[in-house]
Motif scaffolding. Structure first.
Motif, mmCIF file in Angstrom:
data_model
loop_
_atom_site.group_PDB
_atom_site.id
_atom_site.type_symbol
_atom_site.label_atom_id
_atom_site.label_comp_id
_atom_site.label_asym_id
_atom_site.label_seq_id
_atom_site.Cartn_x
_atom_site.Cartn_y
_atom_site.Cartn_z
ATOM 1 N N ALA A 88 0.842 -1.213 0.075
ATOM 2 C CA ALA A 88 0.067 -0.196 -0.076
ATOM 3 C C ALA A 88 0.812 1.040 0.182
ATOM 4 O O ALA A 88 1.773 1.577 1.005
ATOM 5 C CB ALA A 88 -1.013 0.019 1.233
ATOM 6 N N ILE A 89 0.933 1.816 -0.929
ATOM 7 C CA ILE A 89 1.574 3.088 -1.032
ATOM 8 C C ILE A 89 0.733 4.261 -0.868
ATOM 9 O O ILE A 89 -0.096 4.589 -1.665
ATOM 10 C CB ILE A 89 2.235 3.298 -2.823
ATOM 11 C CG1 ILE A 89 2.933 2.087 -2.946
ATOM 12 C CG2 ILE A 89 2.970 4.418 -2.796
ATOM 13 C CD1 ILE A 89 3.408 1.703 -4.529
ATOM 14 N N SER A 90 1.271 4.970 0.190
ATOM 15 C CA SER A 90 0.471 6.085 0.591
ATOM 16 C C SER A 90 0.750 7.418 0.004
ATOM 17 O O SER A 90 2.018 7.806 -0.202
ATOM 18 C CB SER A 90 0.332 6.378 1.961
ATOM 19 O OG SER A 90 -0.163 5.173 2.850
ATOM 20 N N ARG A 91 -0.272 8.136 -0.428
ATOM 21 C CA ARG A 91 0.158 9.433 -1.237
ATOM 22 C C ARG A 91 -0.936 10.507 -0.528
ATOM 23 O O ARG A 91 -1.985 10.228 -0.216
ATOM 24 C CB ARG A 91 0.048 9.451 -2.642
ATOM 25 C CG ARG A 91 0.972 8.598 -3.441
ATOM 26 C CD ARG A 91 1.085 8.619 -4.767
ATOM 27 N NE ARG A 91 2.133 7.912 -5.367
ATOM 28 C CZ ARG A 91 1.856 6.774 -5.865
ATOM 29 N NH1 ARG A 91 0.995 6.201 -5.910
ATOM 30 N NH2 ARG A 91 3.170 6.138 -6.422
ATOM 31 N N VAL A 92 -0.518 11.897 -0.689
ATOM 32 C CA VAL A 92 -1.591 12.753 -0.221
ATOM 33 C C VAL A 92 -2.079 13.322 -1.566
ATOM 34 O O VAL A 92 -1.483 13.532 -2.350
ATOM 35 C CB VAL A 92 -0.755 14.030 0.514
ATOM 36 C CG1 VAL A 92 -1.736 15.120 0.670
ATOM 37 C CG2 VAL A 92 -0.128 13.573 1.849
ATOM 38 N N GLN A 93 -3.568 13.322 -1.471
ATOM 39 C CA GLN A 93 -4.242 13.651 -2.475
ATOM 40 C C GLN A 93 -5.121 14.863 -1.974
ATOM 41 O O GLN A 93 -6.375 14.409 -1.466
ATOM 42 C CB GLN A 93 -4.943 12.600 -3.295
ATOM 43 C CG GLN A 93 -4.209 12.244 -4.525
ATOM 44 C CD GLN A 93 -5.041 11.081 -5.175
ATOM 45 O OE1 GLN A 93 -5.961 10.332 -4.509
ATOM 46 N NE2 GLN A 93 -4.688 10.834 -6.444
ATOM 47 N N GLY A 94 -5.243 15.932 -2.441
ATOM 48 C CA GLY A 94 -6.033 16.947 -2.063
ATOM 49 C C GLY A 94 -6.293 16.787 -0.636
ATOM 50 O O GLY A 94 -7.287 17.054 -0.019
ATOM 51 N N GLY A 95 -5.311 16.903 0.251
ATOM 52 C CA GLY A 95 -5.276 17.114 1.499
ATOM 53 C C GLY A 95 -5.786 15.766 2.437
ATOM 54 O O GLY A 95 -5.798 15.789 3.735
ATOM 55 N N ARG A 96 -5.901 14.864 1.781
ATOM 56 C CA ARG A 96 -6.278 13.600 2.083
ATOM 57 C C ARG A 96 -5.202 12.538 2.075
ATOM 58 O O ARG A 96 -4.450 12.503 0.867
ATOM 59 C CB ARG A 96 -7.536 12.890 1.539
ATOM 60 C CG ARG A 96 -8.599 13.882 1.867
ATOM 61 C CD ARG A 96 -9.958 13.182 1.388
ATOM 62 N NE ARG A 96 -10.342 12.084 1.945
ATOM 63 C CZ ARG A 96 -11.223 11.373 1.546
ATOM 64 N NH1 ARG A 96 -11.940 11.679 0.527
ATOM 65 N NH2 ARG A 96 -11.320 9.937 2.249
ATOM 66 N N LEU A 97 -4.856 11.548 2.754
ATOM 67 C CA LEU A 97 -3.952 10.503 2.523
ATOM 68 C C LEU A 97 -4.655 9.380 1.991
ATOM 69 O O LEU A 97 -5.535 8.715 2.337
ATOM 70 C CB LEU A 97 -3.353 10.081 3.940
ATOM 71 C CG LEU A 97 -2.199 9.340 3.747
ATOM 72 C CD1 LEU A 97 -0.904 10.138 3.406
ATOM 73 C CD2 LEU A 97 -1.547 8.868 5.336
#
Length: 171
Positions: A88-97
């Motif tokens: 699971a690769i976590s990224r920030v998208q629009g202020g959400r993880l």
């Protein structure tokens, strides 16, 4: 027989290991596996593998997070000493993880019986819901594949056979 030949089976009880040692000593391990699993699956490409895993997910884990990528990986087994990997690769998208899930399955299973591929896919899919290899994880695996434990054992037998003579039995 050296216990290093049974490294994939080390957690099993002594009476089971002695049966495996007897199969090996008699030269019948490969025959045993071929009788139980006579043919290989036909999921050869990464695209077909993605569809296969997605169908399993739709049948059993419809509400789980999506899987972004599924692929065969030649490095699995050599580097990680694993059959498959769930990441699971976590990224920030629009202020959400946001987590992007990927499943990789060792290329040694590109030419394997359908039951082996299913067991590994089920195992990696179960990680979408259960991160640890605990009772809940294995209960989920057995719900998706009732013969999960037997097939896992047989996969371990196959890996033992591969270590002994390097001969792939299917494909």
């Amino acid at each position: 027989m050296s216990s290093s030949h049974l490294k994939y089976l080390s957690a099993y009880p002594a009476h089971v290991l002695s049966q495996v040692e007897r199969l090996i000593a008699d030269g019948h391990l490969a025959d045993h596996l071929l009788r139980r699993y006579p043919g290989a699956h036909d999921v050869r490409t990464d695209k077909a593998l993605y569809g296969y895993v997605q169908d399993l997910k739709d049948d059993y884990l419809r509400n789980a997070e999506p899987v972004a990528k599924v692929a065969y990986d030649s490095k699995i087994g050599i580097v990680q000493h694993a059959l498959g990997l769930h990441t699971a690769i976590s990224r920030v998208q629009g202020g959400r993880l946001k987590a992007k899930h990927e499943i990789r399955i060792g290329t040694v299973f590109r030419d394997a019986p359908p039951a082996f591929l299913r067991m590994i896919a089920v195992h990696e899919l179960a990680h979408l819901k259960e991160k640890d290899h605990d009772k809940a994880f294995y209960k989920l695996c057995c719900w998706m594949e009732p013969d999960y434990h037997q097939i896992e054992f047989d996969v371990r037998l196959y890996l033992t056979q591969l270590d002994l003579d390097g001969r792939r039995l299917w494909g």
